[in-house]
Design a protein around this motif. Structure first.
Motif, PDB file in Angstrom:
ATOM      1  N   GLN A  30       0.819  -1.205   0.000  1.00 35.26           N
ATOM      2  CA  GLN A  30       0.000   0.000   0.000  1.00 35.26           C
ATOM      3  C   GLN A  30       0.853   1.255   0.000  1.00 35.26           C
ATOM      4  OE1 GLN A  30      -3.082   0.213  -0.452  1.00 35.26           O
ATOM      5  NE2 GLN A  30      -3.841  -1.854  -0.139  1.00 35.26           N
ATOM      6  N   PHE A  31       2.052   1.148   0.553  1.00 35.11           N
ATOM      7  CA  PHE A  31       2.933   2.312   0.589  1.00 35.11           C
ATOM      8  C   PHE A  31       3.705   2.477  -0.714  1.00 35.11           C
ATOM      9  CE2 PHE A  31       2.284   1.196   5.036  1.00 35.11           C
ATOM     10  CZ  PHE A  31       1.949   2.418   5.563  1.00 35.11           C
ATOM     11  N   VAL A  32       3.646   1.460  -1.579  1.00 32.47           N
ATOM     12  CA  VAL A  32       4.313   1.540  -2.879  1.00 32.47           C
ATOM     13  C   VAL A  32       3.385   2.193  -3.901  1.00 32.47           C
ATOM     14  CG1 VAL A  32       5.481   0.183  -4.671  1.00 32.47           C
ATOM     15  CG2 VAL A  32       5.594  -0.546  -2.289  1.00 32.47           C
ATOM     16  N   MET A  33       2.090   2.207  -3.583  1.00 33.19           N
ATOM     17  CA  MET A  33       1.106   2.724  -4.528  1.00 33.19           C
ATOM     18  C   MET A  33       1.379   4.164  -4.981  1.00 33.19           C
ATOM     19  SD  MET A  33      -0.805   0.189  -5.135  1.00 33.19           S
ATOM     20  CE  MET A  33       0.455  -1.010  -4.706  1.00 33.19           C
ATOM     21  N   PRO A  34       1.797   5.080  -4.069  1.00 33.95           N
ATOM     22  CA  PRO A  34       2.070   6.449  -4.544  1.00 33.95           C
ATOM     23  C   PRO A  34       3.132   6.504  -5.628  1.00 33.95           C
ATOM     24  CG  PRO A  34       1.968   6.404  -2.151  1.00 33.95           C
ATOM     25  CD  PRO A  34       1.928   4.980  -2.605  1.00 33.95           C
ATOM     26  N   ALA A  35       4.185   5.672  -5.493  1.00 32.11           N
ATOM     27  CA  ALA A  35       5.247   5.663  -6.499  1.00 32.11           C
ATOM     28  C   ALA A  35       4.696   5.192  -7.840  1.00 32.11           C
ATOM     29  CB  ALA A  35       6.398   4.766  -6.052  1.00 32.11           C
ATOM     30  N   LEU A  36       3.867   4.154  -7.805  1.00 30.79           N
ATOM     31  CA  LEU A  36       3.278   3.657  -9.047  1.00 30.79           C
ATOM     32  C   LEU A  36       2.355   4.708  -9.669  1.00 30.79           C
ATOM     33  CD1 LEU A  36       2.425  -0.049  -8.118  1.00 30.79           C
ATOM     34  CD2 LEU A  36       4.356   0.803  -9.443  1.00 30.79           C
ATOM     35  N   PHE A  37       1.631   5.420  -8.822  1.00 31.94           N
ATOM     36  CA  PHE A  37       0.728   6.455  -9.329  1.00 31.94           C
ATOM     37  C   PHE A  37       1.512   7.579  -9.991  1.00 31.94           C
ATOM     38  CE2 PHE A  37      -1.713  10.355  -8.911  1.00 31.94           C
ATOM     39  CZ  PHE A  37      -2.947   9.972  -9.424  1.00 31.94           C
ATOM     40  N   VAL A  38       2.607   7.995  -9.345  1.00 29.15           N
ATOM     41  CA  VAL A  38       3.442   9.063  -9.911  1.00 29.15           C
ATOM     42  C   VAL A  38       4.012   8.634 -11.256  1.00 29.15           C
ATOM     43  CG1 VAL A  38       5.626  10.289  -9.619  1.00 29.15           C
ATOM     44  CG2 VAL A  38       4.003  10.179  -7.726  1.00 29.15           C
ATOM     45  N   VAL A  39       4.559   7.418 -11.312  1.00 29.19           N
ATOM     46  CA  VAL A  39       5.138   6.925 -12.560  1.00 29.19           C
ATOM     47  C   VAL A  39       4.062   6.809 -13.630  1.00 29.19           C
ATOM     48  CG1 VAL A  39       6.280   4.970 -13.673  1.00 29.19           C
ATOM     49  CG2 VAL A  39       7.026   5.729 -11.412  1.00 29.19           C
ATOM     50  N   GLY A  40       2.923   6.190 -13.270  1.00 34.28           N
ATOM     51  CA  GLY A  40       1.852   6.007 -14.252  1.00 34.28           C
ATOM     52  C   GLY A  40       1.288   7.322 -14.738  1.00 34.28           C
ATOM     53  N   GLY A  41       1.038   8.266 -13.805  1.00 32.95           N
ATOM     54  CA  GLY A  41       0.501   9.563 -14.207  1.00 32.95           C
ATOM     55  C   GLY A  41       1.466  10.335 -15.077  1.00 32.95           C
ATOM     56  N   GLY A  42       2.756  10.296 -14.733  1.00 37.68           N
ATOM     57  CA  GLY A  42       3.752  10.993 -15.539  1.00 37.68           C
ATOM     58  C   GLY A  42       3.850  10.434 -16.940  1.00 37.68           C
ATOM     59  N   LEU A  43       3.885   9.124 -17.041  1.00 36.25           N
ATOM     60  CA  LEU A  43       3.983   8.496 -18.364  1.00 36.25           C
ATOM     61  C   LEU A  43       2.734   8.752 -19.205  1.00 36.25           C
ATOM     62  CD1 LEU A  43       5.620   5.055 -17.467  1.00 36.25           C
ATOM     63  CD2 LEU A  43       6.711   7.046 -18.498  1.00 36.25           C
ATOM     64  N   LEU A  44       1.564   8.780 -18.561  1.00 37.71           N
ATOM     65  CA  LEU A  44       0.328   9.027 -19.295  1.00 37.71           C
ATOM     66  C   LEU A  44       0.318  10.443 -19.868  1.00 37.71           C
ATOM     67  CD1 LEU A  44      -2.486   8.081 -20.153  1.00 37.71           C
ATOM     68  CD2 LEU A  44      -3.359   8.985 -17.983  1.00 37.71           C
ATOM     69  N   LEU A  45       0.726  11.424 -19.069  1.00 39.22           N
ATOM     70  CA  LEU A  45       0.755  12.802 -19.571  1.00 39.22           C
ATOM     71  C   LEU A  45       1.827  12.984 -20.635  1.00 39.22           C
ATOM     72  CD1 LEU A  45       0.148  14.829 -16.285  1.00 39.22           C
ATOM     73  CD2 LEU A  45      -1.463  14.334 -18.126  1.00 39.22           C
ATOM     74  N   LEU A  46       2.937  12.258 -20.508  1.00 36.30           N
ATOM     75  CA  LEU A  46       3.969  12.331 -21.544  1.00 36.30           C
ATOM     76  C   LEU A  46       3.485  11.684 -22.847  1.00 36.30           C
ATOM     77  CD1 LEU A  46       7.355  11.670 -19.719  1.00 36.30           C
ATOM     78  CD2 LEU A  46       6.422  13.817 -20.557  1.00 36.30           C
ATOM     79  N   ARG A  47       2.598  10.726 -22.744  1.00 31.24           N
ATOM     80  CA  ARG A  47       2.015  10.120 -23.948  1.00 31.24           C
ATOM     81  C   ARG A  47       1.172  11.165 -24.690  1.00 31.24           C
ATOM     82  NH1 ARG A  47       0.345   4.834 -25.493  1.00 31.24           N
ATOM     83  NH2 ARG A  47       0.956   3.951 -23.480  1.00 31.24           N
ATOM     84  N   LEU A  48       0.521  12.033 -23.905  1.00 39.15           N
ATOM     85  CA  LEU A  48      -0.358  13.041 -24.517  1.00 39.15           C
ATOM     86  C   LEU A  48       0.387  14.314 -24.906  1.00 39.15           C
ATOM     87  CD1 LEU A  48      -3.374  12.716 -22.031  1.00 39.15           C
ATOM     88  CD2 LEU A  48      -3.084  11.582 -24.242  1.00 39.15           C
ATOM     89  N   TYR A  49       1.582  14.526 -24.342  1.00 39.25           N
ATOM     90  CA  TYR A  49       2.281  15.792 -24.521  1.00 39.25           C
ATOM     91  C   TYR A  49       2.625  16.107 -25.988  1.00 39.25           C
ATOM     92  CZ  TYR A  49       5.739  19.498 -23.929  1.00 39.25           C
ATOM     93  OH  TYR A  49       6.429  20.666 -24.011  1.00 39.25           O
ATOM     94  N   PRO A  50       3.119  15.151 -26.784  1.00 38.25           N
ATOM     95  CA  PRO A  50       3.420  15.478 -28.193  1.00 38.25           C
ATOM     96  C   PRO A  50       2.212  16.014 -28.955  1.00 38.25           C
ATOM     97  CG  PRO A  50       4.416  13.388 -27.591  1.00 38.25           C
ATOM     98  CD  PRO A  50       3.537  13.774 -26.456  1.00 38.25           C
ATOM     99  N   TYR A  51       1.017  15.520 -28.625  1.00 36.48           N
ATOM    100  CA  TYR A  51      -0.188  16.018 -29.299  1.00 36.48           C
ATOM    101  C   TYR A  51      -0.464  17.467 -28.889  1.00 36.48           C
ATOM    102  CZ  TYR A  51      -0.806  11.044 -30.178  1.00 36.48           C
ATOM    103  OH  TYR A  51      -0.611   9.740 -30.573  1.00 36.48           O
ATOM    104  N   ALA A  52      -0.187  17.783 -27.609  1.00 33.68           N
ATOM    105  CA  ALA A  52      -0.355  19.170 -27.162  1.00 33.68           C
ATOM    106  C   ALA A  52       0.627  20.090 -27.878  1.00 33.68           C
ATOM    107  CB  ALA A  52      -0.150  19.244 -25.644  1.00 33.68           C
ATOM    108  N   LEU A  53       1.869  19.617 -28.085  1.00 31.76           N
ATOM    109  CA  LEU A  53       2.858  20.412 -28.815  1.00 31.76           C
ATOM    110  C   LEU A  53       2.413  20.661 -30.254  1.00 31.76           C
ATOM    111  CD1 LEU A  53       6.413  19.142 -27.780  1.00 31.76           C
ATOM    112  CD2 LEU A  53       5.459  21.427 -27.470  1.00 31.76           C
ATOM    113  N   LYS A  54       1.901  19.619 -30.891  1.00 36.39           N
ATOM    114  CA  LYS A  54       1.437  19.773 -32.278  1.00 36.39           C
ATOM    115  C   LYS A  54       0.290  20.774 -32.353  1.00 36.39           C
ATOM    116  CE  LYS A  54       2.795  15.153 -33.864  1.00 36.39           C
ATOM    117  NZ  LYS A  54       2.325  13.832 -34.353  1.00 36.39           N
ATOM    118  N   LEU A  55      -0.578  20.757 -31.327  1.00 35.10           N
ATOM    119  CA  LEU A  55      -1.699  21.692 -31.309  1.00 35.10           C
ATOM    120  C   LEU A  55      -1.191  23.129 -31.178  1.00 35.10           C
ATOM    121  CD1 LEU A  55      -4.766  22.118 -31.224  1.00 35.10           C
ATOM    122  CD2 LEU A  55      -4.653  21.859 -28.732  1.00 35.10           C
ATOM    123  N   VAL A  56      -0.200  23.347 -30.308  1.00 35.29           N
ATOM    124  CA  VAL A  56       0.379  24.684 -30.140  1.00 35.29           C
ATOM    125  C   VAL A  56       1.049  25.131 -31.435  1.00 35.29           C
ATOM    126  CG1 VAL A  56       2.145  26.023 -28.920  1.00 35.29           C
ATOM    127  CG2 VAL A  56       0.671  24.441 -27.653  1.00 35.29           C
TER     128      VAL A  56
END
Length: 955
Positions: free
Chosen positions: A487-513
């Motif tokens: 249960q104490f490892v969950m925050p690390a997994l959340f941080v990694v998962g959330g960061g990778l998910l936003l990085l997956r979307l980031y190139p599309y945001a750059l193309k939009l800009v």
């Protein structure tokens, strides 16, 4: 040797990359090495502090070990042999076996209880019996109050003895009076003569097993050597017991020798039981209960510490993989050529493995020593990135530091070889093809690691919340349900998962800009957007790196601040004010009977009348800002309609109470003072707890009759319903309910708050507490001195500030603050090195491009602006994402940490707290890192010569 020289030369050629790799490995080994070092230091301190608390509370020295071996019908030879064997065992085996210094080893002998008969005309209390005892080295621990020390041998056939003043009074004898011992097993006549009265030389001397020598009230004490020769060897009086009393220096107990203490205790018990029957032995080890609790707390603390370090360890793994990947990327062409010319994959891997062995080996040797220094940082931490002067912990290197450091070094070694193994699968043709296809999807996006990490962390959060609700509703301890350490490892997994998910979307945001302003962007911004958009894969390692660092920092700040703040609020709430005093009240209650005296024939009166002492002296104590009278009756009875029950009754003067008591407004539906204003309007007004309202269906406006045993009930009117009130815990007591659905409601405590003046006038006048609020600059020493000067007769005294200091020194908070602070510092150091390394290599790889831009007319300022903009679109965006994810992770996962405490006792409720100062510290560190990095990169840009860059392009 030639191979070793070749490896060293290869490392020198890539010195910056190799140095960065070594730094990451070294920090990993050091961080992992701090865990066993810090665990031993903090757990040792925790054990000693717990034993000191035990000594203060029980007035018993905890560093003792008492063994008594009894004899009944054993033959004298067998008995003497058992005593001699145990003497030798205790001296040679047990004494060094405890693993801590032995201050005293007291050998106690005792005879059978025999009848005392006075000789001649002298008298003695009828039917008096006594035992004869001896203690080794007694003379150095006593003082003679009257008479003299006894002779060390019989004088004219009479044995001289000592006794206590209580024993002298109990036997009704005088000094130098001869007494004859009578028993059917005594052969001949044995006469004793008390010649001296003794007492302790020092009141706090742990040499004596009883604090007031009460165990000697029916005994005489004889010289130990004389006892041995006359009674053990001479068999003049039956010997029924031999004891060994160790006085040990418990302050030297630590995690390294506590096992020795436990094993020696077990060995002594087994040894004694082989000599006599189990019922003939007795053991007393005051520290045993504390040590057993210590083992449980040490498990929880270790679990907490390792869990807190998981995010940092994951980040270090990312770092080593990134640097290793950079090293391999620079040598992929060389690897591909070697593979095309016949070199096997094993040969190439072994060449890199040799380099890794050198780096990991050096890190393994140096890491634990650096960890030793980092441990001192942990001990000085008082909050997140907050340090204080605190007594230094005793830290030392232990073998576990090298064991865990070796495991960390081995793991790092494997991590560095993963990119090599992947690179050796590529031929020269594949390598050239990959260079032409720079925009490849990263592995973690192909494998959907972001989705997997988020799914696992959210599932873990859901299961934890469900368990936590059960803990609170059923009044259970955290150990009553199985809590998964993951249960104490969950925050690390959340941080990694959330960061990778936003990085997956980031190139599309750059193309939009880019698409939105492609007609208006200036050349520098246009070039930067193209550079970042087309090479987004190159930046992702750096961005996930920064995201993890910032998110972990925000999470660490939130966790540390929340736990510190909630601990402080819990203590303030449970006490109610800065000081809580109870004064002695004159009353007509009969005095309690003396110890051992029969109970009085006349029962105590059911109603006791009290005389209220003056309240004015409390308001004039040094440093007092406000004072309030608070009457608390734990088991008051109430009735409303057909409903009755028991509740805690609190009587207050609303005005003074509101100025004195502590209660945060966020706990109630309306501000705290508004409820007090309701009570002030009507003397009959009472506030009731929500638990009472729910259990007995009581509403605002209802009449409730309140009283207690011996006091008739009187009517009051409900003016308000509250869930919390200072000192009141609405949660069910630990272990009070079962698993049924409505059990928690039926067992929740209930509260009634009324006006003190009406309670005293219509119910009864009984002792109340005095709550004090101190001025901010008040001196505690001056406050104590003023109490002493006014000679206030206090029966109880609670200092909230003192308890807050104790809480700050609690091993769990020390560990949490220290580990979170150290983890963030290491994260920042690693991120700074990774940040610089990436951008330096990036600039070196783009020297030709930057030279061409200078040649076509871009100024240095414009180049630096492009670099700053590029950093804003990569590092800046990563920092923003890290802050968002860190805040979100804190809101979701910081409440998990309350499982390390007893959830039922957490009142006020656990609340996630962020402090502006924490973010100022965090952002200041990050800003310095980026500004320093940008300065270094700008300097490197200014050193570029156009003709050199163009010449490089021709080459």
């Amino acid at each position: 040797m030639a191979l070793f020289v070749m490896i060293i030369r290869k490392m020198v050629q890539n010195k910056w990359l190799v140095s960065s790799m070594f730094f990451g490995i070294l920090m990993t080994v050091a961080l992992v090495g701090t865990m066993p070092i810090y665990s031993e230091a903090i757990l040792s301190r925790m054990l000693v502090k717990d034993l000191e608390t035990y000594q203060t509370d029980s007035q018993t020295y905890p560093g003792t070990h008492w063994t008594l071996m009894g004899f009944y019908n054993e033959a004298p030879d067998k008995r003497n042999r058992a005593i001699d064997e145990m003497d030798a065992y205790m001296e040679r085996v047990a004494k060094p076996g405890f693993g801590i210094p032995t201050l005293e080893l007291v050998k106690e002998r005792r005879t059978k209880s025999v009848k005392l008969v006075a000789t001649g005309r002298q008298t003695i209390k009828k039917n008096s019996t006594a035992t004869i005892r001896s203690y080794s080295d007694l003379d150095n621990h006593i003082k003679i109050e009257d008479g003299r020390l006894p002779a060390k041998k019989a004088v004219n056939g009479v044995y001289e003895v000592l006794l206590t003043s209580q024993a002298l009074s109990s036997f009704r004898i005088v000094l130098d009076q001869e007494l004859t011992l009578q028993d059917d097993k005594i052969k001949g006549t044995v006469t004793i003569k008390p010649v001296g009265i003794f007492s302790k030389k020092n009141d706090d001397d742990p040499y004596f097993r009883s604090t007031n020598l009460s165990d000697l009230n029916s005994s005489f004490v004889i010289d130990s050597e004389l006892f041995d020769s006359a009674f053990i060897r001479g068999n003049e009086v039956p010997v029924t017991g031999s004891g060994w009393f160790f006085v040990l220096d418990y302050t030297k107990l630590n995690i390294g020798n506590v096992e020795n203490f436990m094993n020696t205790d077990k060995a002594i018990r087994e040894k004694v039981k082989t000599r006599v029957a189990a019922f003939q032995s007795d053991f007393s080890v005051p520290a045993l209960g504390t040590i057993n609790k210590y083992f449980e707390r040490s498990k929880q603390l270790n679990k907490l510490m390792w869990s807190l370090n998981v995010p940092v360890l994951i980040m270090l793994g990312f770092y080593m993989f990134m640097v290793s990947n950079l090293i391999v990327d620079r040598q992929k062409n060389e690897i591909a050529i070697l593979r095309s010319r016949g070199a096997s994959r094993l040969q190439i891997v072994l060449s890199f493995a040799a380099e890794g062995i050198v780096l990991c080996g050096i890190a393994w040797i140096l890491g634990p020593f650096i960890g030793l220094g980092l441990t001192k940082v942990l001990g000085a931490s008082n909050g997140f990135l907050e340090f204080v002067q605190r007594a230094n912990m005793t830290v030392r290197l232990n073998k576990d530091a090298f064991v865990f450091g070796g495991i960390a070094a081995l793991t790092a070694f494997v991590m560095t070889l993963v990119p090599v193994l992947l690179a050796t699968r590529v031929s020269i043709v594949d390598h050239k093809r990959q260079l032409a296809r720079s925009q490849r999807m990263p592995f973690w996006h192909k494998a959907f690691l972001d989705v997997i990490c988020l799914a696992v962390s959210i599932y873990g959060l859901y299961t934890f919340d469900k368990r936590l609700k059960d803990l609170k509703a059923l009044g259970l301890k955290s150990d009553d349900l199985t809590i998964d350490p993951l249960q104490f490892v969950m925050p690390a997994l959340f941080v990694v998962g959330g960061g990778l998910l936003l990085l997956r979307l980031y190139p599309y945001a750059l193309k939009l800009v880019y698409w939105a302003g492609r007609k208006w962007w200036p050349p520098s911004l246009y070039a930067t957007l193209i550079q970042v958009g087309r090479s987004s894969g190159q930046y992702q390692f750096l961005m996930i790196f920064l995201i993890m660092t910032i998110a972990v920092g925000v999470f660490s700040a939130g966790a540390a601040r929340t736990l510190n703040n909630n601990t402080e609020e819990r203590i303030r709430y449970s006490h109610g004010a800065d000081f809580v005093l109870q004064s002695r009240w004159m009353n007509d209650a009969p005095p309690p009977p003396a110890p051992g005296a029969p109970q009085p024939a006349t029962p105590a009166p059911k109603v006791i009348h009290y005389l209220e002492p003056s309240f004015d002296p409390f308001t004039k104590l040094d440093g007092v800002e406000h004072a309030a009278k608070v009457f608390i009756k734990e088991r008051a009875s109430f009735g409303t309609g057909q409903q009755t029950g028991m509740a805690t009754l609190i009587g207050i003067d609303s005005d003074e109470f509101g100025l004195t008591a502590w209660l945060p407004n966020h706990l109630l539906d309306y501000p705290y003072y508004e409820y007090l204003n309701l009570m002030a309007a009507d003397s009959r007004a009472v506030l009731i707890s929500k638990s009472l309202a729910d259990q007995r269906n009581v509403k605002v406006g209802d009449t409730i009759n309140v009283g207690w045993d011996g006091v008739d009930s009187q009517p009051f009117v409900v003016y308000g319903i509250i869930k919390y009130f200072p000192t009141f815990n609405p949660n069910p007591p630990v272990g009070s309910v079962d698993a049924s659905d409505d059990a928690s409601k039926a067992n929740a405590p209930m509260l009634i708050v009324g006006n003190l003046s009406r309670i005293q006038f219509q119910l009864a006048l009984e002792p109340y507490q005095v709550w004090l609020k101190m001025k901010p600059e008040a001196s505690t020493a001056a406050f104590y001195e003023s109490i002493k000067k006014k000679e206030l007769p206090l029966t109880s005294f609670v200092n909230t500030k003192e308890d807050l200091i104790k809480a700050k020194n609690d091993p769990f908070l020390l560990a949490l603050n220290g580990v979170l602070t150290l983890g963030f510092i290491i994260s920042i150091l690693i991120s700074f090195v990774g940040f610089l390394l990436y951008w330096i290599l990036s600039l070196k790889g783009r020297t030709l491009q930057n030279g061409i831009m200078r040649a076509i007319g871009l100024s240095l300022r414009q180049l630096i602006g492009m670099l700053a903009l590029e950093q804003l679109l990569t590092s800046g965006v990563a920092i923003v994402i890290g802050v968002l994810i860190g805040n979100f992770a804190s809101e979701l996962f910081v409440p998990n940490f309350q499982i390390a405490f007893n959830p039922s006792s957490l009142v006020p409720p656990f609340k996630v707290v962020f402090a502006a100062i924490d973010f100022v510290r965090l952002y200041a560190v990050v800003f310095i890192m980026i500004a320093l990095g940008l300065g270094i990169l700008s300097f490197m840009l200014s050193r570029i010569r156009v003709h050199q860059a163009l010449k490089l392009g021709e080459d």
